[in-house]
Design an enzyme around this catalytic site. Structure first.
Site, PDB file in Angstrom:
ATOM      1  N   ARG A  10      31.317  72.249  57.137  1.00 33.97           N
ATOM      2  CA  ARG A  10      32.565  71.605  57.560  1.00 33.97           C
ATOM      3  C   ARG A  10      33.641  71.781  56.492  1.00 33.97           C
ATOM      4  O   ARG A  10      34.769  72.128  56.767  1.00 33.97           O
ATOM      5  CB  ARG A  10      32.299  70.100  57.769  1.00 33.97           C
ATOM      6  CG  ARG A  10      32.422  69.669  59.178  1.00 33.97           C
ATOM      7  CD  ARG A  10      32.135  68.203  59.306  1.00 33.97           C
ATOM      8  NE  ARG A  10      31.055  67.770  58.431  1.00 33.97           N
ATOM      9  CZ  ARG A  10      30.105  66.923  58.770  1.00 33.97           C
ATOM     10  NH1 ARG A  10      30.093  66.419  59.977  1.00 33.97           N
ATOM     11  NH2 ARG A  10      29.175  66.550  57.919  1.00 33.97           N
ATOM     12  N   LYS A  16      16.250  67.974  66.770  1.00 34.56           N
ATOM     13  CA  LYS A  16      15.436  67.351  67.837  1.00 34.56           C
ATOM     14  C   LYS A  16      16.261  66.567  68.833  1.00 34.56           C
ATOM     15  O   LYS A  16      15.934  66.490  70.015  1.00 34.56           O
ATOM     16  CB  LYS A  16      14.336  66.472  67.242  1.00 34.56           C
ATOM     17  CG  LYS A  16      14.809  65.386  66.287  1.00 34.56           C
ATOM     18  CD  LYS A  16      14.885  65.863  64.871  1.00 34.56           C
ATOM     19  CE  LYS A  16      15.579  64.890  63.971  1.00 34.56           C
ATOM     20  NZ  LYS A  16      15.250  65.009  62.587  1.00 34.56           N
ATOM     21  N   GLY A  35      17.673  61.893  51.110  1.00 35.40           N
ATOM     22  CA  GLY A  35      17.915  62.935  52.132  1.00 35.40           C
ATOM     23  C   GLY A  35      16.968  62.857  53.319  1.00 35.40           C
ATOM     24  O   GLY A  35      16.857  63.816  54.073  1.00 35.40           O
ATOM     25  N   LYS A  67      11.478  63.160  69.093  1.00 33.11           N
ATOM     26  CA  LYS A  67      10.335  63.993  68.696  1.00 33.11           C
ATOM     27  C   LYS A  67       9.193  63.838  69.700  1.00 33.11           C
ATOM     28  O   LYS A  67       8.504  64.813  70.032  1.00 33.11           O
ATOM     29  CB  LYS A  67       9.883  63.614  67.286  1.00 33.11           C
ATOM     30  CG  LYS A  67      10.933  63.995  66.237  1.00 33.11           C
ATOM     31  CD  LYS A  67      10.711  63.290  64.920  1.00 33.11           C
ATOM     32  CE  LYS A  67      11.693  63.751  63.856  1.00 33.11           C
ATOM     33  NZ  LYS A  67      11.717  62.883  62.671  1.00 33.11           N
TER      34      LYS A  67
HETATM   35  P1  NAP Z   1      23.143  67.000  56.490  1.00 30.89           P
HETATM   36  O1  NAP Z   1      22.578  66.871  55.131  1.00 30.89           O
HETATM   37  O2  NAP Z   1      24.065  65.959  57.009  1.00 30.89           O
HETATM   38  O3  NAP Z   1      23.886  68.429  56.541  1.00 30.89           O
HETATM   39  C1  NAP Z   1      24.611  68.846  57.656  1.00 30.89           C
HETATM   40  C2  NAP Z   1      25.310  70.159  57.296  1.00 30.89           C
HETATM   41  O4  NAP Z   1      25.946  70.676  58.464  1.00 30.89           O
HETATM   42  C3  NAP Z   1      26.397  70.016  56.232  1.00 30.89           C
HETATM   43  O5  NAP Z   1      26.392  71.134  55.389  1.00 30.89           O
HETATM   44  C4  NAP Z   1      27.690  69.984  57.048  1.00 30.89           C
HETATM   45  O6  NAP Z   1      28.810  70.512  56.371  1.00 30.89           O
HETATM   46  C5  NAP Z   1      27.319  70.921  58.193  1.00 30.89           C
HETATM   47  N1  NAP Z   1      28.058  70.628  59.422  1.00 30.89           N
HETATM   48  C6  NAP Z   1      27.993  69.507  60.182  1.00 30.89           C
HETATM   49  N2  NAP Z   1      28.825  69.628  61.244  1.00 30.89           N
HETATM   50  C7  NAP Z   1      29.393  70.832  61.140  1.00 30.89           C
HETATM   51  C8  NAP Z   1      30.356  71.536  61.919  1.00 30.89           C
HETATM   52  N3  NAP Z   1      30.857  71.007  63.034  1.00 30.89           N
HETATM   53  N4  NAP Z   1      30.728  72.765  61.526  1.00 30.89           N
HETATM   54  C9  NAP Z   1      30.219  73.326  60.394  1.00 30.89           C
HETATM   55  N5  NAP Z   1      29.296  72.711  59.615  1.00 30.89           N
HETATM   56  C10 NAP Z   1      28.914  71.485  59.982  1.00 30.89           C
HETATM   57  O7  NAP Z   1      22.002  67.141  57.577  1.00 30.89           O
HETATM   58  P2  NAP Z   1      20.461  67.502  57.340  1.00 30.89           P
HETATM   59  O8  NAP Z   1      19.739  66.284  56.900  1.00 30.89           O
HETATM   60  O9  NAP Z   1      20.343  68.749  56.563  1.00 30.89           O
HETATM   61  O10 NAP Z   1      19.984  67.737  58.857  1.00 30.89           O
HETATM   62  C11 NAP Z   1      20.357  68.894  59.556  1.00 30.89           C
HETATM   63  C12 NAP Z   1      19.548  68.966  60.860  1.00 30.89           C
HETATM   64  O11 NAP Z   1      18.163  68.981  60.546  1.00 30.89           O
HETATM   65  C13 NAP Z   1      19.730  67.763  61.786  1.00 30.89           C
HETATM   66  O12 NAP Z   1      19.609  68.203  63.126  1.00 30.89           O
HETATM   67  C14 NAP Z   1      18.565  66.850  61.443  1.00 30.89           C
HETATM   68  O13 NAP Z   1      18.191  66.004  62.512  1.00 30.89           O
HETATM   69  C15 NAP Z   1      17.508  67.899  61.201  1.00 30.89           C
HETATM   70  N6  NAP Z   1      16.392  67.482  60.325  1.00 30.89           N
HETATM   71  C16 NAP Z   1      16.645  66.891  59.136  1.00 30.89           C
HETATM   72  C17 NAP Z   1      15.591  66.569  58.295  1.00 30.89           C
HETATM   73  C18 NAP Z   1      15.793  65.909  56.956  1.00 30.89           C
HETATM   74  O14 NAP Z   1      14.802  65.587  56.304  1.00 30.89           O
HETATM   75  N7  NAP Z   1      17.022  65.699  56.514  1.00 30.89           N
HETATM   76  C19 NAP Z   1      14.281  66.861  58.689  1.00 30.89           C
HETATM   77  C20 NAP Z   1      14.064  67.475  59.931  1.00 30.89           C
HETATM   78  C21 NAP Z   1      15.133  67.791  60.734  1.00 30.89           C
HETATM   79  P3  NAP Z   1      29.370  69.802  55.035  1.00 30.89           P
HETATM   80  O15 NAP Z   1      28.374  70.169  53.964  1.00 30.89           O
HETATM   81  O16 NAP Z   1      30.696  70.455  54.813  1.00 30.89           O
HETATM   82  O17 NAP Z   1      29.431  68.343  55.340  1.00 30.89           O
HETATM   83  N1  HSE Z   2      15.572  61.496  59.682  1.00 31.59           N
HETATM   84  C1  HSE Z   2      14.350  62.138  59.988  1.00 31.59           C
HETATM   85  C2  HSE Z   2      13.216  61.318  59.433  1.00 31.59           C
HETATM   86  C3  HSE Z   2      14.326  63.515  59.389  1.00 31.59           C
HETATM   87  O1  HSE Z   2      13.467  60.424  58.621  1.00 31.59           O
HETATM   88  O2  HSE Z   2      12.079  61.560  59.811  1.00 31.59           O
HETATM   89  C4  HSE Z   2      13.114  64.305  59.795  1.00 31.59           C
HETATM   90  O3  HSE Z   2      13.147  64.632  61.145  1.00 31.59           O
END
Ligand code: NAP
Ligand code: HSE
Length: 427
Positions: free
Chosen positions: A47, A106, A188, A206
């Site tokens: 973003r 998910k 995170g 999930k």
């Molecule tokens: P996050 O830390 O919030 O990162 C999101 C990233 O996407 C950031 O780099 C953000 O940009 C970018 N972004 C968001 N909207 C955007 C847009 N419209 N255009 C361009 N870039 C955009 O999220 P995350 O925790 O990595 O999670 C990402 C995905 O993985 C989600 O679907 C989440 O449910 C899934 N997930 C997460 C985890 C976990 O442990 N965190 C585990 C499994 C699955 P900026 O950096 O500029 O803000």
């Molecule tokens: N927010 C999610 C969790 C990330 O805490 O399990 C992994 O899907």
């Protein structure tokens, strides 16, 4: 898609995206040995392009993820942004343009995934999502490939790292809900909108995906009974402990006489069960197959590298031209599940009532339960004071309908000083 070089476009460089970029360079040699390809990260969309980013030389930073979908050099688009609308558009447009897809989203797949899976089948493209369920635990491929010789009877699991981290910190360290949640966000684990974690919606997303993989049916997310841990009181953690249980946020699905019973609930789990011992941000899935018997998978369910590990696994599979079915079933449109009406589900229950410490209250409470056929197995009464005292019961098996009716009837009497607390107990 050339086999010598596989070119990647990445959308999202947050917790998971930056873990992916890190692993891509850290495990470069292993990835080459396993795929025979050089994997080249060409562009990353975020973003805010003004922030300092830790990216290898030559990687382009974009602020419009749709550019990944139209770049003819990109073979694989990896969506790690989260959210529904932009992510859906990106995946659909990338599929239209012949790209392979990996996502950890998910929420998108559970709520709006059907049309994307259909499009991917039409385009004969990969739409891979190992990272979307239980982080580093390879449950998607396990259900899609390794366990296909089984009829799955039931599955249940701790599928949300944030929720499990909060419960573990409250149980083992006596921390408050808010402090533990803030910590999970800092590490995170939490979603950008943590209500998804604490209100049980992430677990439900999930579970919908696991049900599709296990039974080849669609259990609409909007029909799933979901309850989270937002208002969980430490008092209930303590009473549960006295009875020999731990409270866990479980997603559960079970086939009963051809009907699927599923839902997400805070649940008392006997402290001797493996699920009760799953701590911190760990997840676990336990399932029963008619051939394999009981199977238990355990691992980190959230966080940067464990989740990126699952994304890399999908990437290797695509690089090897692994043309596996995305949904795990040949039918493009999965039939709707034959759902057991949630009120007909049965469970044993933990119940806590805050009551006036007056003569006859215990009799009236027990009466309200027995009027609905709910039978008490154990009881604890703590404290003696002018004010409210907790009366805690463990019941024998009862239906959701009977328990709700009994609690409704109690509300009309004047001895309840706070709403009744009812949690299921894992049998
Ligand atoms: P996050 O830390 O919030 O990162 C999101 C990233 O996407 C950031 O780099 C953000 O940009 C970018 N972004 C968001 N909207 C955007 C847009 N419209 N255009 C361009 N870039 C955009 O999220 P995350 O925790 O990595 O999670 C990402 C995905 O993985 C989600 O679907 C989440 O449910 C899934 N997930 C997460 C985890 C976990 O442990 N965190 C585990 C499994 C699955 P900026 O950096 O500029 O803000
Ligand atoms: N927010 C999610 C969790 C990330 O805490 O399990 C992994 O899907």
């Amino acid at each position: 898609m050339s086999c010598d070089v596989l070119t990647i476009g990445l959308a999202g460089l947050g917790t998971v995206g930056s873990g992916f970029v890190h692993l891509l360079s850290e495990n470069k040699e292993e990835l080459r040995a396993r795929t025979g390809c050089d994997i080249r990260l060409k562009s990353v969309a975020v973003r805010d392009t003004t922030r300092q980013r830790n990216l290898p030389d030559g990687v382009q930073l974009l602020n419009d993820p749709m550019q990944l979908a139209t770049d003819p050099e990109i073979d694989v688009v990896i969506e790690l942004m989260g959210g529904i609308e932009t992510a859906k558009q990106l995946i659909a447009r990338s599929l239209e343009n012949g790209k392979q897809i990996i996502t950890a989203n998910k929420a998108l797949l559970a709520e709006e995934g059907a049309c994307l899976f259909r499009l991917a089948e039409e385009k004969k493209a990969a739409l891979r999502y190992e990272a979307s369920v239980a982080g580093g635990i390879p449950i998607v491929e396990t259900l899609k490939e390794s366990l296909t010789g089984n009829r799955i009877n039931s599955l249940e699991g701790i599928l949300n790292g944030t929720g499990n981290y909060i419960l573990s910190e409250m149980t083992s360290k006596g921390r408050t809900f808010d402090a533990a949640l803030a910590d999970a966000q800092e590490k995170g684990y939490a979603e950008a909108d943590p209500t998804l974690d604490i209100d049980g919606y992430d677990t439900a997303h999930k579970l919908v995906l696991l049900i599709r993989l296990a039974w080849g049916v669609d259990y609409p997310y909007t029909e799933m009974p979901i309850r989270g841990i937002r208002n969980l009181d430490r008092m209930d953690i303590e009473f549960a402990r006295e009875f020999g249980y731990r409270i866990k946020l479980l997603g559960r699905a079970k086939m009963r006489n051809g009907q699927l019973e599923a839902g997400v609930f805070p649940t008392l789990v006997n402290h001797t069960y493996l699920l009760a011992r799953v701590g911190g941000a760990f997840n676990a899935v336990r399932l029963e197959g008619n051939a394999v018997g009981s199977l238990f998978l355990h691992g980190l369910g959230a966080g940067s590298l464990p989740t990126a590990s699952a994304v890399l696994g999908d990437l290797v599979s695509i690089a090897r031209h692994n043309n596996r079915l995305n949904s795990g079933f040949y039918q493009q449109v999965l039939p709707k599940a034959n759902i057991l009406p949630p009120e007909q589900a049965c469970s044993t229950y933990y119940m806590r009532f805050m009551v006036k410490d007056d003569p006859g209250v215990l009799r009236d409470l027990a009466g309200a339960l027995s009027d609905q056929g709910v039978s008490i197995a154990q009881a604890i009464q703590k404290g003696q004071s002018e004010g409210a005292v907790p009366l805690v019961f463990m019941t024998h098996e009862a239906s959701v309908q009977a328990v709700s009716k009994a609690v409704d009837n109690m509300r009309r009497a004047d001895f309840l000083l706070a709403p009744a607390i009812c949690y299921r107990v894992m049998g």
